[in-house]
Design an enzyme around this catalytic site. Sequence first.
Site, short mmCIF file in Angstrom:
data_model
loop_
_atom_site.label_atom_id
_atom_site.label_comp_id
_atom_site.label_asym_id
_atom_site.label_seq_id
_atom_site.Cartn_x
_atom_site.Cartn_y
_atom_site.Cartn_z
N GLN A 23 0.85 -1.20 0.00
CA GLN A 23 0.00 0.00 0.00
C GLN A 23 0.89 1.25 0.00
O GLN A 23 1.55 1.55 0.99
CB GLN A 23 -0.90 0.02 1.23
CG GLN A 23 -1.79 1.25 1.34
CD GLN A 23 -2.63 1.25 2.61
OE1 GLN A 23 -2.41 0.45 3.51
NE2 GLN A 23 -3.60 2.14 2.68
N GLY A 24 0.89 1.99 -1.09
CA GLY A 24 1.73 3.17 -1.22
C GLY A 24 0.98 4.45 -0.93
O GLY A 24 0.67 5.22 -1.86
N TYR A 25 0.68 4.69 0.32
CA TYR A 25 -0.05 5.90 0.72
C TYR A 25 0.88 6.92 1.39
O TYR A 25 1.11 7.99 0.88
CB TYR A 25 -1.18 5.53 1.68
CG TYR A 25 -2.51 5.23 1.02
CD1 TYR A 25 -2.58 4.71 -0.27
CD2 TYR A 25 -3.71 5.44 1.68
CE1 TYR A 25 -3.81 4.43 -0.87
CE2 TYR A 25 -4.94 5.16 1.10
CZ TYR A 25 -4.98 4.66 -0.18
OH TYR A 25 -6.19 4.39 -0.77
N SER A 26 1.40 6.58 2.56
CA SER A 26 2.14 7.55 3.38
C SER A 26 3.44 8.01 2.72
O SER A 26 4.10 7.25 2.01
CB SER A 26 2.46 6.95 4.75
OG SER A 26 1.29 6.68 5.48
N SER A 61 4.40 -1.37 4.75
CA SER A 61 4.52 -2.70 5.37
C SER A 61 4.73 -3.79 4.32
O SER A 61 3.99 -3.87 3.34
CB SER A 61 3.25 -3.01 6.18
OG SER A 61 3.09 -2.08 7.23
N GLU A 76 -10.91 0.37 6.11
CA GLU A 76 -9.81 0.01 6.99
C GLU A 76 -10.15 0.28 8.45
O GLU A 76 -9.84 -0.51 9.34
CB GLU A 76 -8.57 0.82 6.59
CG GLU A 76 -7.34 0.60 7.46
CD GLU A 76 -6.17 1.48 7.06
OE1 GLU A 76 -5.11 1.36 7.68
OE2 GLU A 76 -6.30 2.29 6.12
N SER A 96 -3.48 8.23 13.16
CA SER A 96 -3.07 8.24 14.56
C SER A 96 -4.26 8.53 15.48
O SER A 96 -5.27 9.11 15.07
CB SER A 96 -1.98 9.29 14.78
OG SER A 96 -2.52 10.60 14.69
N ASN A 97 -4.12 8.10 16.73
CA ASN A 97 -5.22 8.31 17.67
C ASN A 97 -5.50 9.80 17.90
O ASN A 97 -6.63 10.19 18.20
CB ASN A 97 -4.91 7.62 19.00
CG ASN A 97 -5.11 6.12 18.91
OD1 ASN A 97 -5.30 5.58 17.82
ND2 ASN A 97 -5.06 5.43 20.04
N GLU A 98 -4.46 10.64 17.76
CA GLU A 98 -4.69 12.08 17.87
C GLU A 98 -5.60 12.56 16.75
O GLU A 98 -6.51 13.37 16.97
CB GLU A 98 -3.35 12.83 17.84
CG GLU A 98 -2.49 12.65 19.08
CD GLU A 98 -1.77 11.31 19.12
OE1 GLU A 98 -1.20 10.97 20.17
OE2 GLU A 98 -1.78 10.60 18.10
#
Length: 396
Positions: free
Chosen positions: A124-127, A159, A242, A379-381
């Site tokens: 997966q090429g996102y970030s 990943s 997701e 992220s949780n934030e």
Amino acid sequence: MLLSSELQAFQEEVRQFCAEELPADIRAKVLRNQKLEKDDYIAWQRALDRKGWFAGHWPAEHGGLGWSALKRWIFEEELYAAGAPWLVPFGVSYVGPVIYTFGNVAQKRTHLEPIRRSEIWWAQGYSEPGAGSDLASLSTRAVRDGDHYRVTGQKIWISYAHWADKMFLLARTSTEGKPQDGISFLLLDMSAPGIVVRPIPTIDRYHHVNEIFLDDVKVPVANLVGEENRGWTQAKFLLDRERLLTAEVGKARRLLRRLLDIARATPSGSGSLSGDRHWRLKFAEIYSETLTLEATCLDLLTEAQNGRDPGPVASMLKIVGSELLQRINGMTIDAIGLHGLAYDTSGLSAESPMTGAAQFAGSVREYLYSRVLSIYGGSNEIQRNIIARSVLGLGR
């Protein structure tokens, strides 16, 4: 909530299948949190495919069984509770549904069956270094050149890209309009010239993630999924799927059993740690929270099955689920005590003698790896910001 008789029967069928078909060596690795190889994942996924279950959540016309979100959740949670490997989502849960929802006939014919049969490993090429949770700020460029795009940029935290045959990625094909505009969803072959994959060392000393450098990589225009400059639609579609199933209750149940076994084997006073009143209260609290999370997931998925948009509740599940697993792993390290100070990575190999610190290496690794649970997938934030805007009306 009580499951229907049909879902209860299915739940029992999954448990029986795992008891009979999950290879003992793979199950042992999972229960000890040891290293799994690519072949381990593929062997299990193909066993599920022979049963018709690996892509059971796909529509029947694309080779699936048309499971509801609730039935899929029951399936996955029972697998994880039984000690089955993680169902690697990049093909079957991410790009597969994007292709059968937005792809053309040729793309469906080319990619769907190999995904279902685990013949192709996807990344997966996102970030990107400057675009993680703020994905719309990505800068990887795809410039149209005849019947190809030329892609240049960098992706990070990818990943298992070192195992990948193909990658789906987001690239900017236009700089006009809002940041979400001008993004396209492309499929590329990882063997194409101009791609460099480099491992990123992580605190658990295991090769999970990578950075990928793309230098003028040629991607056929035929590998554009959906419309050019409209890839944000596919990106949101994928991210919504997701985050709906991020509370890993089955894994939490499995780790709680492991924690209880460790506590029973750990001397404390005149008995074992599991008999200590203070420890039992802490365990009862975290066990109760696991049951509560499970009930909440069942209610949410039932509502989603009836057509209700889960909205910010999906963000809440992501926060609670990730932090619950982190707490379980932290409590496990507390129970291990001095053995948790030495990270003997030889214990991550199934061939290693399980003595001394090595026998607890898997638990230490799981604790270290679980730091990422509150970061990836948004992220949780960021999830708290979503809740604040959606529920409290803040930041609008």
